[in-house]
Design a protein around this motif. Structure first.
Motif, mmCIF file in Angstrom:
data_model
loop_
_atom_site.group_PDB
_atom_site.id
_atom_site.type_symbol
_atom_site.label_atom_id
_atom_site.label_comp_id
_atom_site.label_asym_id
_atom_site.label_seq_id
_atom_site.Cartn_x
_atom_site.Cartn_y
_atom_site.Cartn_z
ATOM 1 N N ARG A 60 0.929 -1.024 0.166
ATOM 2 C CA ARG A 60 0.070 0.100 -0.075
ATOM 3 C C ARG A 60 0.944 1.205 0.005
ATOM 4 O O ARG A 60 1.970 1.481 0.641
ATOM 5 C CB ARG A 60 -0.836 -0.060 1.086
ATOM 6 N N VAL A 61 0.480 2.287 -0.750
ATOM 7 C CA VAL A 61 1.060 3.564 -0.536
ATOM 8 C C VAL A 61 0.087 4.580 -0.282
ATOM 9 O O VAL A 61 -0.941 4.782 -1.110
ATOM 10 C CB VAL A 61 1.688 3.738 -1.938
ATOM 11 N N ASP A 62 0.072 5.176 0.954
ATOM 12 C CA ASP A 62 -0.878 6.246 1.401
ATOM 13 C C ASP A 62 -0.067 7.600 1.095
ATOM 14 O O ASP A 62 0.580 7.912 2.241
ATOM 15 C CB ASP A 62 -1.554 5.751 2.644
ATOM 16 N N ASN A 63 -0.695 8.541 0.189
ATOM 17 C CA ASN A 63 0.272 9.982 0.109
ATOM 18 C C ASN A 63 -0.536 10.797 0.480
ATOM 19 O O ASN A 63 -1.645 11.145 -0.389
ATOM 20 C CB ASN A 63 0.933 9.842 -1.203
ATOM 21 N N THR A 72 7.793 9.629 -1.073
ATOM 22 C CA THR A 72 6.752 8.662 -0.659
ATOM 23 C C THR A 72 7.506 7.385 -0.208
ATOM 24 O O THR A 72 8.664 7.177 -0.255
ATOM 25 C CB THR A 72 5.971 8.318 -1.971
ATOM 26 N N VAL A 73 6.222 6.610 0.198
ATOM 27 C CA VAL A 73 6.963 5.418 1.035
ATOM 28 C C VAL A 73 6.187 4.221 0.721
ATOM 29 O O VAL A 73 4.944 4.160 0.166
ATOM 30 C CB VAL A 73 6.879 5.401 2.455
ATOM 31 N N LEU A 74 6.676 3.139 0.379
ATOM 32 C CA LEU A 74 6.147 1.722 -0.012
ATOM 33 C C LEU A 74 5.735 0.967 1.367
ATOM 34 O O LEU A 74 7.063 0.896 1.761
ATOM 35 C CB LEU A 74 6.824 1.039 -1.078
ATOM 36 N N MET A 75 4.694 0.424 1.692
ATOM 37 C CA MET A 75 4.381 -0.161 3.024
ATOM 38 C C MET A 75 3.726 -1.660 2.700
ATOM 39 O O MET A 75 3.364 -1.944 1.405
ATOM 40 C CB MET A 75 3.373 0.537 3.774
ATOM 41 N N ASP A 76 3.880 -2.600 3.677
ATOM 42 C CA ASP A 76 3.412 -3.711 3.536
ATOM 43 C C ASP A 76 1.997 -3.527 3.916
ATOM 44 O O ASP A 76 1.627 -2.741 4.472
ATOM 45 C CB ASP A 76 3.949 -4.965 4.082
#
Length: 210
Positions: A60-63, A72-76
């Protein structure tokens, strides 16, 4: 669920092999993911990625920050940050470039203290970019190159001089033959051994390149 980065072991690597940043995300078989180019959060930009095999969320990516076009960040799926991605500042350099760092840390401190995992630099006058992997423990992994077509709506990732892509993304077809889904629903195909987190991060970067 424990974060992917907590469970990822080191693993011995040899020069010329793909870097396994998150070994649990390097499948021995091809993987098909559905990339929804929207966040599940209200009033947020980003991505939500599902595994076609079982329907579970993978990334998930929540910007929702004002600087989302710069960092930005890439999350599990549990919300643990896997990779931090930042745009490099242009001063005299005319080329556009991005860097990716492992984990969730203050970016300015990372720039001073931590070497990035890779740097993606757009090739001048071309719909492509070169991805340089940084050495780790004296071993320099092979780099990658990406090419894309905005008109035909696809992107492909190749390792070094290989002619077959290790990952590719395109518009996703629905259950009806030759029926494309909405433009924000994509199909990401990742080949065996390719780190799925790296592939997703590279796709995010090329989607941000002009």
């Amino acid at each position: 669920m424990k974060a992917v980065e907590d469970r990822a072991g080191g693993g011995e690597r040899k020069g010329g092999l793909p870097r396994e940043v998150f070994p649990l995300l390097c499948s021995p078989a091809p993987v098909r993911l559905t990339v929804w180019c929207k966040s599940l959060l209200f009033n947020s930009h980003g991505y939500t990625v599902y595994d076609d095999a079982d329907g579970r969320m993978v990334f998930r990516v929540d910007n929702y920050a004002h600087n989302r076009k710069q960092e930005t960040v890439l999350m599990d799926r549990a919300g643990h940050v896997l990779l931090t991605i930042r745009r490099c500042r242009k001063i005299l350099n005319l080329t556009e470039s991005w860097e990716a760092y492992k984990g969730d840390k203050d970016v300015q401190r990372m720039v001073r203290e931590q070497r990035p995992l890779f740097k993606a630099t757009k090739d001048l006058g071309s719909h492509s970019c070169t991805i340089s992997m940084f050495p780790e423990d004296g071993v320099k992994p092979l780099g990658y190159r990406m090419s894309w077509s905005r008109e035909k709506e696809w992107s492909k990732i190749y390792q070094a001089a290989a002619t077959s892509p290790v990952a590719e993304i395109s518009r996703k077809y629905g259950s009806m033959p030759m029926k494309l889904l909405d433009k924000d629903v994509l199909a990401l195909r990742v080949q065996p051994g390719m780190d799925q987190a790296l592939a997703m991060a590279m796709i995010m970067i090329t989607n941000s390149m002009r």
